[in-house]
Design an enzyme around this catalytic site. Structure first.
Site: not given
Ligand SMILES: *Cc1c(COP(=O)(O)O)cnc(C)c1O
Length: 473
Positions: A113
């Site tokens: 993120k």
């Molecule tokens: C947010 C997240 C995901 C999922 O990603 P999306 O964009 O919601 O599909 C997968 N792994 C981790 C560690 C995350 O923080």
């Protein structure tokens, strides 16, 4: 470049306008009117660029209302070795011939993120400064999004963050990361309830339009187009790191929840990046796997959403999925609205006929699912092979990736978090405690730092009053 809604409203808006907005007024998501095509000569030129330069080139195709020099300064300031620990920003790690990990989780909160949120923080500060405005970001988090948002917005002028989290339910590491922040523009609000209660309060506040306008409430959730756009960059970077010539193709496997990450891969492929397959990996919450296997999208309720050891993928309503379906439907906004407004809200889902998939060439998606036992096996086997520790979400990706490898095409698994963030399961699988990244200061002894947060009841009015009292700080 102009932006339109997935639900048929044809009003065209500029990037700077949709940056600070969540949903389009008709309830749809914003997408560019078209995907700029990248030709062979451009790919060749981009191969030699640094990550920050590549980000600037890609972003400039989608942003024409921020002067190029400013955009260049923003990307240069965002994608640095100081923040992400490596010159390549998202380096590859080779596991075995034809299979590698792409590290997206070396930023301040140890999850992918940060790749987009760090840029969003800088874009927000820039745009609010230019307008002479301020924004109060109200969000709900079960862990990763909240910390990424707070680390991106801390100390930023014109931005305040009010982040709701379920009291006592985040991992000790996640809680310590968020609550140890002492920046006056960051407000941690621990709600006496579960994540859904936090989410409900955010929705209730956002639905009070008068309040929202008067107190300039904004969001940073994963439907924000700028976040998706920032993610497009690492698909190009991963491709360049894994190949020598533009005639080669690669595939990506993406641990998925809200479909935000893999949707950026779809955009990269629409632009002409030579991608063979995009493989969607889910955990026990397998809504997306079910769709790609059967054509049926069936949203699940809270009772049917399982708590798993890859918690950031415990999602049963993929908020970015509408963007992909809009493209799948030939960008028919009325048809998209009929599915996501009417069918999802009234019948809990829909089924797309096989012809809809077949009609659109190049939509090569594949999918698979993983569970706790698979996760432990994959983490253990990867560790035993050469000492590499991976986190639980990445393990779901790796397990599914192995089911879709093809000779001659490199498979890149996106590493979405570092194992240090999910210590408990890593210890369960390997008996090893994962190291915390040395390039991020303050991680040793994080849990012992003083915490700054308030506890609040499950009460929308309480949160509104708190925002009113603190939005002038
Ligand atoms: C947010 C997240 C995901 C999922 O990603 P999306 O964009 O919601 O599909 C997968 N792994 C981790 C560690 C995350 O923080």
């Amino acid at each position: 470049m102009k932006y339109i809604s997935t639900r048929g409203d044809q009003t065209q808006r500029g990037f700077a306008e949709i940056l600070l907005e969540g949903l389009a007024p008709d309830g749809g998501l914003y997408l560019p009117t078209h995907y700029p095509k990248v030709d062979d000569a451009t790919l060749t030129k981009w191969r030699g660029l640094s990550y920050a330069e590549l980000a600037f080139e890609i972003l400039s195709l989608y942003i024409d209302d921020i002067p190029a020099a400013d955009l260049k300064a923003l990307t240069a300031k965002t994608y640095t070795k100081a923040v992400y620990g490596f010159d390549e920003i998202t380096p590859l790690k080779h596991l075995e011939p034809g299979l590698c990990l792409q590290a997206l989780s070396n930023g301040p909160t140890l999850a992918f993120k940060d790749m987009a949120m760090q840029l969003l923080g800088n874009l927000f500060e820039y745009e609010l400064g230019r307008r002479g405005e301020s924004l109060n970001i109200l969000g709900a988090t079960s862990g990763d999004t909240g910390s990424a948002a707070e680390y991106a917005m801390r100390g930023k002028k014109g931005v305040r963050v009010f982040m709701l989290s379920p009291n006592g339910r985040m991992s000790p590491f996640q809680q310590a990361q968020m609550f140890s922040l002492q920046d006056p523009n960051i407000h941690n609000i621990a709600v006496e309830g579960v994540f859904d209660d936090c989410q409900d309060i955010v929705k209730a506040v956002s639905n009070d339009l008068a309040f929202k306008r008067q107190y300039k409430i904004g969001t940073v959730n994963s439907i924000n187009w700028a976040r998706l756009l920032a993610q497009v960059v690492y698909y190009f970077a991963g491709y360049f790191y894994a190949t020598k010539a533009n005639t080669e193709k690669v595939s990506f496997t993406v641990p998925s929840g809200n479909f935000g990450n893999v949707c950026a891969g779809h955009v990269a492929r629409m632009m002409g990046l030579p991608v063979d397959q995009l493989v969607v990996a889910t955990n026990e919450n397998n809504v997306l796997d079910e769709f790609f296997r059967t054509g049926t999208y069936r949203v699940r309720g809270t009772a049917e959403t399982y708590e798993t050891s890859s918690p950031s993928m415990d999602i049963s309503k993929a908020s970015n999925f509408e963007r992909f379906v809009f493209d799948l439907l030939g960008r028919d906004g009325a048809a998209c609205k009929a599915l996501f407004k009417d069918a999802v809200e009234k019948q809990g889902g829909f089924t797309l006929p096989a012809e809809t998939f077949a009609k659109v060439p190049g939509y090569g998606f594949a999918s698979g699912t993983s569970n706790h036992a698979n996760r432990l096996d994959t983490i253990r086997a990867t560790f035993e092979a050469d000492g590499t520790l991976i986190d639980t979400h990445t393990a779901d990706g790796l397990k599914v990736a192995r089911e879709h490898m093809k000779p001659g095409t490199t498979m890149i698994v996106l590493e979405t978090a570092l194992p240090a963030k999910f210590e408990e399961t890593i210890v369960e699988a390997t008996g090893q405690r994962p190291a915390r990244p040395h390039w991020i200061s303050g991680l040793d002894g994080l849990e012992q730092l003083p915490k700054r947060f308030v506890v609040c009841p499950k009460d929308t009015q309480w949160v509104k009053d708190y925002v009113v009292q603190h939005c002038q700080d």
